[in-house]
Every structure is written in C-alpha cells, then in structure tokens.
Design a protein around this motif. Structure first.
Motif, PDB file in Angstrom:
ATOM      1  N   VAL A  58     -41.358  87.357 140.300  1.00  0.00           N
ATOM      2  CA  VAL A  58     -41.218  87.480 138.844  1.00  0.00           C
ATOM      3  C   VAL A  58     -42.568  87.199 138.204  1.00  0.00           C
ATOM      4  CG1 VAL A  58     -40.085  86.617 136.774  1.00  0.00           C
ATOM      5  CG2 VAL A  58     -38.779  86.867 138.899  1.00  0.00           C
ATOM      6  N   LEU A  59     -43.132  88.202 137.541  1.00  0.00           N
ATOM      7  CA  LEU A  59     -44.445  88.095 136.904  1.00  0.00           C
ATOM      8  C   LEU A  59     -44.277  87.754 135.427  1.00  0.00           C
ATOM      9  CD1 LEU A  59     -47.560  88.532 136.879  1.00  0.00           C
ATOM     10  CD2 LEU A  59     -47.089  90.935 136.340  1.00  0.00           C
ATOM     11  N   VAL A  60     -44.926  86.674 134.993  1.00  0.00           N
ATOM     12  CA  VAL A  60     -44.904  86.262 133.589  1.00  0.00           C
ATOM     13  C   VAL A  60     -46.327  86.428 133.043  1.00  0.00           C
ATOM     14  CG1 VAL A  60     -44.259  84.461 131.952  1.00  0.00           C
ATOM     15  CG2 VAL A  60     -43.134  84.565 134.200  1.00  0.00           C
ATOM     16  N   PRO A  61     -46.589  87.457 132.243  1.00  0.00           N
ATOM     17  CA  PRO A  61     -47.956  87.707 131.761  1.00  0.00           C
ATOM     18  C   PRO A  61     -48.427  86.645 130.777  1.00  0.00           C
ATOM     19  CG  PRO A  61     -46.582  89.681 131.630  1.00  0.00           C
ATOM     20  CD  PRO A  61     -45.664  88.519 131.872  1.00  0.00           C
ATOM     21  N   GLY A  62     -49.737  86.675 130.505  1.00  0.00           N
ATOM     22  CA  GLY A  62     -50.344  85.699 129.617  1.00  0.00           C
ATOM     23  C   GLY A  62     -50.355  86.141 128.169  1.00  0.00           C
ATOM     24  N   THR A  63     -51.082  85.401 127.360  1.00  0.00           N
ATOM     25  CA  THR A  63     -51.171  85.683 125.927  1.00  0.00           C
ATOM     26  C   THR A  63     -51.628  87.121 125.679  1.00  0.00           C
ATOM     27  OG1 THR A  63     -51.719  83.376 125.480  1.00  0.00           O
ATOM     28  CG2 THR A  63     -52.268  84.971 123.770  1.00  0.00           C
ATOM     29  N   ASN A  64     -50.893  87.806 124.807  1.00  0.00           N
ATOM     30  CA  ASN A  64     -51.175  89.187 124.393  1.00  0.00           C
ATOM     31  C   ASN A  64     -50.923  90.222 125.482  1.00  0.00           C
ATOM     32  OD1 ASN A  64     -51.989  88.412 121.790  1.00  0.00           O
ATOM     33  ND2 ASN A  64     -54.096  88.085 122.449  1.00  0.00           N
ATOM     34  N   MET A  65     -50.394  89.817 126.637  1.00  0.00           N
ATOM     35  CA  MET A  65     -50.174  90.758 127.740  1.00  0.00           C
ATOM     36  C   MET A  65     -48.676  90.996 127.948  1.00  0.00           C
ATOM     37  SD  MET A  65     -53.271  91.418 128.458  1.00  0.00           S
ATOM     38  CE  MET A  65     -54.911  90.711 128.281  1.00  0.00           C
ATOM     39  N   ASN A  66     -48.366  92.028 128.731  1.00  0.00           N
ATOM     40  CA  ASN A  66     -46.976  92.394 128.998  1.00  0.00           C
ATOM     41  C   ASN A  66     -46.934  93.327 130.204  1.00  0.00           C
ATOM     42  OD1 ASN A  66     -47.640  95.064 128.035  1.00  0.00           O
ATOM     43  ND2 ASN A  66     -47.437  94.275 125.965  1.00  0.00           N
ATOM     44  N   ALA A  67     -45.758  93.851 130.509  1.00  0.00           N
ATOM     45  CA  ALA A  67     -45.613  94.728 131.673  1.00  0.00           C
ATOM     46  C   ALA A  67     -46.474  95.983 131.554  1.00  0.00           C
ATOM     47  CB  ALA A  67     -44.144  95.112 131.852  1.00  0.00           C
ATOM     48  N   ALA A  68     -46.538  96.565 130.374  1.00  0.00           N
ATOM     49  CA  ALA A  68     -47.273  97.823 130.196  1.00  0.00           C
ATOM     50  C   ALA A  68     -48.768  97.657 130.440  1.00  0.00           C
ATOM     51  CB  ALA A  68     -47.031  98.372 128.791  1.00  0.00           C
ATOM     52  N   VAL A  69     -49.294  96.432 130.296  1.00  0.00           N
ATOM     53  CA  VAL A  69     -50.707  96.174 130.535  1.00  0.00           C
ATOM     54  C   VAL A  69     -50.932  95.662 131.953  1.00  0.00           C
ATOM     55  CG1 VAL A  69     -52.759  95.125 129.504  1.00  0.00           C
ATOM     56  CG2 VAL A  69     -50.738  95.443 128.117  1.00  0.00           C
ATOM     57  N   SER A  70     -49.873  95.511 132.724  1.00  0.00           N
ATOM     58  CA  SER A  70     -49.960  94.870 134.051  1.00  0.00           C
ATOM     59  C   SER A  70     -49.585  95.816 135.183  1.00  0.00           C
ATOM     60  CB  SER A  70     -49.029  93.641 134.076  1.00  0.00           C
ATOM     61  OG  SER A  70     -49.285  92.774 133.009  1.00  0.00           O
ATOM     62  N   LEU A  71     -49.804  97.106 135.002  1.00  0.00           N
ATOM     63  CA  LEU A  71     -49.320  98.082 135.978  1.00  0.00           C
ATOM     64  C   LEU A  71     -50.011  97.947 137.334  1.00  0.00           C
ATOM     65  CD1 LEU A  71     -48.898 101.230 133.703  1.00  0.00           C
ATOM     66  CD2 LEU A  71     -47.251  99.426 134.252  1.00  0.00           C
ATOM     67  N   ASP A  72     -51.306  97.720 137.348  1.00  0.00           N
ATOM     68  CA  ASP A  72     -52.013  97.561 138.630  1.00  0.00           C
ATOM     69  C   ASP A  72     -51.513  96.319 139.365  1.00  0.00           C
ATOM     70  OD1 ASP A  72     -53.482  99.831 138.142  1.00  0.00           O
ATOM     71  OD2 ASP A  72     -55.277  98.762 137.473  1.00  0.00           O
ATOM     72  N   THR A  73     -51.274  95.255 138.617  1.00  0.00           N
ATOM     73  CA  THR A  73     -50.750  94.034 139.226  1.00  0.00           C
ATOM     74  C   THR A  73     -49.379  94.281 139.826  1.00  0.00           C
ATOM     75  OG1 THR A  73     -51.956  92.676 137.637  1.00  0.00           O
ATOM     76  CG2 THR A  73     -50.120  91.628 138.784  1.00  0.00           C
ATOM     77  N   LEU A  74     -48.523  94.946 139.094  1.00  0.00           N
ATOM     78  CA  LEU A  74     -47.168  95.215 139.585  1.00  0.00           C
ATOM     79  C   LEU A  74     -47.190  96.092 140.833  1.00  0.00           C
ATOM     80  CD1 LEU A  74     -45.274  95.746 136.223  1.00  0.00           C
ATOM     81  CD2 LEU A  74     -44.764  94.026 137.961  1.00  0.00           C
ATOM     82  N   GLU A  75     -48.080  97.081 140.838  1.00  0.00           N
ATOM     83  CA  GLU A  75     -48.150  97.962 142.008  1.00  0.00           C
ATOM     84  C   GLU A  75     -48.591  97.176 143.240  1.00  0.00           C
ATOM     85  OE1 GLU A  75     -49.768 102.406 143.247  1.00  0.00           O
ATOM     86  OE2 GLU A  75     -50.500 101.457 141.404  1.00  0.00           O
ATOM     87  N   SER A  76     -49.555  96.282 143.073  1.00  0.00           N
ATOM     88  CA  SER A  76     -50.003  95.467 144.203  1.00  0.00           C
ATOM     89  C   SER A  76     -48.907  94.504 144.658  1.00  0.00           C
ATOM     90  CB  SER A  76     -51.261  94.684 143.823  1.00  0.00           C
ATOM     91  OG  SER A  76     -52.361  95.542 143.648  1.00  0.00           O
ATOM     92  N   LEU A  77     -48.235  93.868 143.727  1.00  0.00           N
ATOM     93  CA  LEU A  77     -47.175  92.926 144.086  1.00  0.00           C
ATOM     94  C   LEU A  77     -46.008  93.619 144.770  1.00  0.00           C
ATOM     95  CD1 LEU A  77     -47.034  90.610 140.931  1.00  0.00           C
ATOM     96  CD2 LEU A  77     -48.070  90.117 143.150  1.00  0.00           C
ATOM     97  N   SER A  78     -45.739  94.863 144.383  1.00  0.00           N
ATOM     98  CA  SER A  78     -44.612  95.583 144.993  1.00  0.00           C
ATOM     99  C   SER A  78     -44.869  95.896 146.454  1.00  0.00           C
ATOM    100  CB  SER A  78     -44.320  96.872 144.220  1.00  0.00           C
ATOM    101  OG  SER A  78     -45.387  97.810 144.362  1.00  0.00           O
ATOM    102  N   GLY A  79     -46.136  95.812 146.883  1.00  0.00           N
ATOM    103  CA  GLY A  79     -46.438  95.951 148.303  1.00  0.00           C
ATOM    104  C   GLY A  79     -46.080  94.719 149.097  1.00  0.00           C
ATOM    105  N   VAL A  80     -45.796  93.623 148.401  1.00  0.00           N
ATOM    106  CA  VAL A  80     -45.419  92.360 149.036  1.00  0.00           C
ATOM    107  C   VAL A  80     -43.918  92.153 148.986  1.00  0.00           C
ATOM    108  CG1 VAL A  80     -45.706  89.854 148.918  1.00  0.00           C
ATOM    109  CG2 VAL A  80     -47.657  91.342 148.470  1.00  0.00           C
ATOM    110  N   GLY A  81     -43.298  92.544 147.888  1.00  0.00           N
ATOM    111  CA  GLY A  81     -41.859  92.385 147.712  1.00  0.00           C
ATOM    112  C   GLY A  81     -41.437  93.020 146.405  1.00  0.00           C
ATOM    113  N   GLN A  82     -40.169  92.897 146.073  1.00  0.00           N
ATOM    114  CA  GLN A  82     -39.702  93.434 144.797  1.00  0.00           C
ATOM    115  C   GLN A  82     -40.383  92.678 143.660  1.00  0.00           C
ATOM    116  OE1 GLN A  82     -35.782  92.436 143.067  1.00  0.00           O
ATOM    117  NE2 GLN A  82     -35.340  94.632 143.132  1.00  0.00           N
ATOM    118  N   ALA A  83     -41.046  93.413 142.765  1.00  0.00           N
ATOM    119  CA  ALA A  83     -41.791  92.806 141.664  1.00  0.00           C
ATOM    120  C   ALA A  83     -41.072  93.059 140.352  1.00  0.00           C
ATOM    121  CB  ALA A  83     -43.214  93.364 141.606  1.00  0.00           C
ATOM    122  N   ILE A  84     -40.908  92.009 139.565  1.00  0.00           N
ATOM    123  CA  ILE A  84     -40.212  92.087 138.288  1.00  0.00           C
ATOM    124  C   ILE A  84     -41.116  91.490 137.222  1.00  0.00           C
ATOM    125  CG2 ILE A  84     -38.166  91.393 136.995  1.00  0.00           C
ATOM    126  CD1 ILE A  84     -36.763  90.962 139.715  1.00  0.00           C
TER     127      ILE A  84
END
Length: 288
Positions: A58-84
């Motif tokens: 479960v990814l909790v972004p920082g100030t001013n950030m969100n899922a739409a700004v974290s796409l590269d992070t989510l893609e990398s994390l999904s290589g490890v497990g289910q990323a939310i």
C-alpha cells in the motif's frame, strides 16, 4: 476544516489532470473509491491479487502527490507484489478534498487504518513517502506487516534552507512550470532534472491549491506503537529537508531502525531511485 482547493473550478482542474493521466497509462490497473471517516478515498491497484498469506503493498504518497503522479513507482512496486496507491484526503488528487484541523496524527492514522482494512485483507506492507511516511507510522492497523518510510516526516522537523524558501515563494505567488521545476531541483540530487510531468503537475498545484504545511514530529507514543511491525527507513543522500545524520539518530532512537541512505538521490527518492526502494519493499515482504 476546509478544502485544499481554491474553489470548485480548481477542484475540477486537478481531477481532470489526474483522470487524463491515468486514462492514458498503458499499464493494466483498476480504480475505485472506498468510504472512510475522512471521506471517499481513491484507490488504484496494479498487479494480480497476492497469493494466499502474502500481503499487498500500500503506497501512501507525500504532500501534493497522488497515484496519478506515482505511476513509475507503482509499476516498479507491481514487480514485487500487488501494489495499491491511495490518494490522501485533503491533498490534491481524486480523494475527498477536506483537510484535517486539529490532531492530524490521529485523523490520518484512523483514515489509513480504515483503508488498509478494506483493501488489504491479507495484510499490507505500507510504503509512505514524506507526509505519507508520517501517516504510515501513525497508522495502527493490525494488518500492517511492515512499514517502509521514505524521506519520512514525523521523526524530525523538516529543515528549510534559504535557497529552498527562495524557490518556494515565487512558485506560490505566481506558479509556472519553470518556477515549479526550479523548486523541484532543490528536491533532487545535484544535476538531476525533474520529470516534466512532475513540474507540470506542481505548477497546477500552485495555481489551484492552498498551501499544505509539513507535519510536526509524531508523539513518542505513536512511534512506539509503530515498532510492533518491522520498520525500514530510507532517505536520499542529498535530501534538503532531512539530513541523513539527524534522521539516522532519530530512526535508531525512536524506531530501533537502521537508516538506508541512497546516493544520487534527494527528497524525491521514489522518482530518482525507485528500483532501489522497491528492493527494500521486497525485503520488507520477507521480514514480516
């Protein structure tokens, strides 16, 4: 409590930016909302459901950030497990827009507990960046099997150098992509150029959103409670807000955790060294 946005039109601009970026992302994913005491929370899931007994990430972004700004992070994390990824309420994104008033620690901790209990029935390794790191540490969900906090708020006060303040004020007074990029350069390692999409986003945030202050250090009781699950602490060697020397002492004293310092990275570790951070998450999945 009041909205993070300067008005309904500003809210619509942020929502449209996020939705267009997510619609254009070619990586398969699902999007939904869950109900919480902080309002509707946007949830984005990447990757197949985990095998029985395996936690989600479960990814909790920082100030001013969100899922739409974290796409590269989510893609990398999904290589490890289910990323939310969850958009934090009271921050620009697709979740509820109302910011907490007093006692933000308890407010956000309660919110994340409700989210984790709904989206990660088999448990969660919670990864939080900056403000998200403080929220991850404040969350008391029994489903959390480990915490990975990256450039985390909540342990020490963030340091703001005069040069950072000098880049922040023009961005606040008259936001442009150029001024946003100038500010972001202070958050990355020397010689690193921030992604254009991030500069474009920060220019939009400056135009549409009210300023959101950094959280204070968490109460000692909250940090003691966070030690019930393994904690991994990461910081960039060039983090302008969180000097590694001070953060190392606080992580050891308050969390009993060692500090991993990632070279050639600043405060935006998840943009500069996401593969290294994903390796720590993989370690955290095994440490539960």
């Amino acid at each position: 409590m009041r909205s993070i946005y300067r008005g309904p039109a500003a809210h619509d601009q942020v929502r449209d930016w996020c939705e267009k970026r997510l619609d254009a992302w070619p990586v398969p994913h699902t999007r939904s909302h869950v109900d919480t005491s902080a309002g509707a929370t946007h949830v984005m899931t990447v990757g197949a459901a985990p095998t029985p007994g395996t936690p989600s990430i479960v990814l909790v972004p920082g100030t001013n950030m969100n899922a739409a700004v974290s796409l590269d992070t989510l893609e990398s994390l999904s290589g490890v497990g289910q990323a939310i990824a969850v958009d934090v309420p009271g921050q620009p994104g697709l979740s509820a827009d109302v910011r907490p008033g007093r006692d933000r620690t308890a407010w956000y901790g309660r919110w994340l507990t409700q989210v984790v209990d709904q989206v990660a029935p088999q448990g969660a390794v919670v990864m939080g960046h900056s403000l998200g790191g403080a929220i991850a540490l404040a969350c008391t969900s029994e489903r959390i099997t480990a915490r990975v906090v990256v450039s985390p708020a909540g342990l020490i006060r963030l340091r703001v150098r005069p040069a950072v303040l000098g880049a922040t004020l023009p961005w606040l007074l008259r936001p442009t992509v150029h001024r946003a990029e100038r500010l972001l350069r202070h958050m990355t390692a020397p010689g690193t150029r921030p992604p254009h999409a991030l500069a474009d986003w920060m220019a939009l945030v400056g135009t549409t959103c009210r300023s959101s202050l950094a959280p204070r250090p968490l109460p000692r009781s909250a940090l003691t409670a966070a030690r019930t699950a393994p904690v991994f602490v990461i910081v960039g060697a060039h983090d302008t807000f969180l000097p590694a020397s001070a953060l190392r002492r606080a992580a050891r004293r308050l969390l009993g955790a060692d500090l991993l310092v990632i070279g050639d990275s600043g405060h935006l570790v998840l943009d500069e060294a996401v593969e290294r951070a994903a390796m720590v998450v993989s370690e955290a999945l095994g440490a539960r």
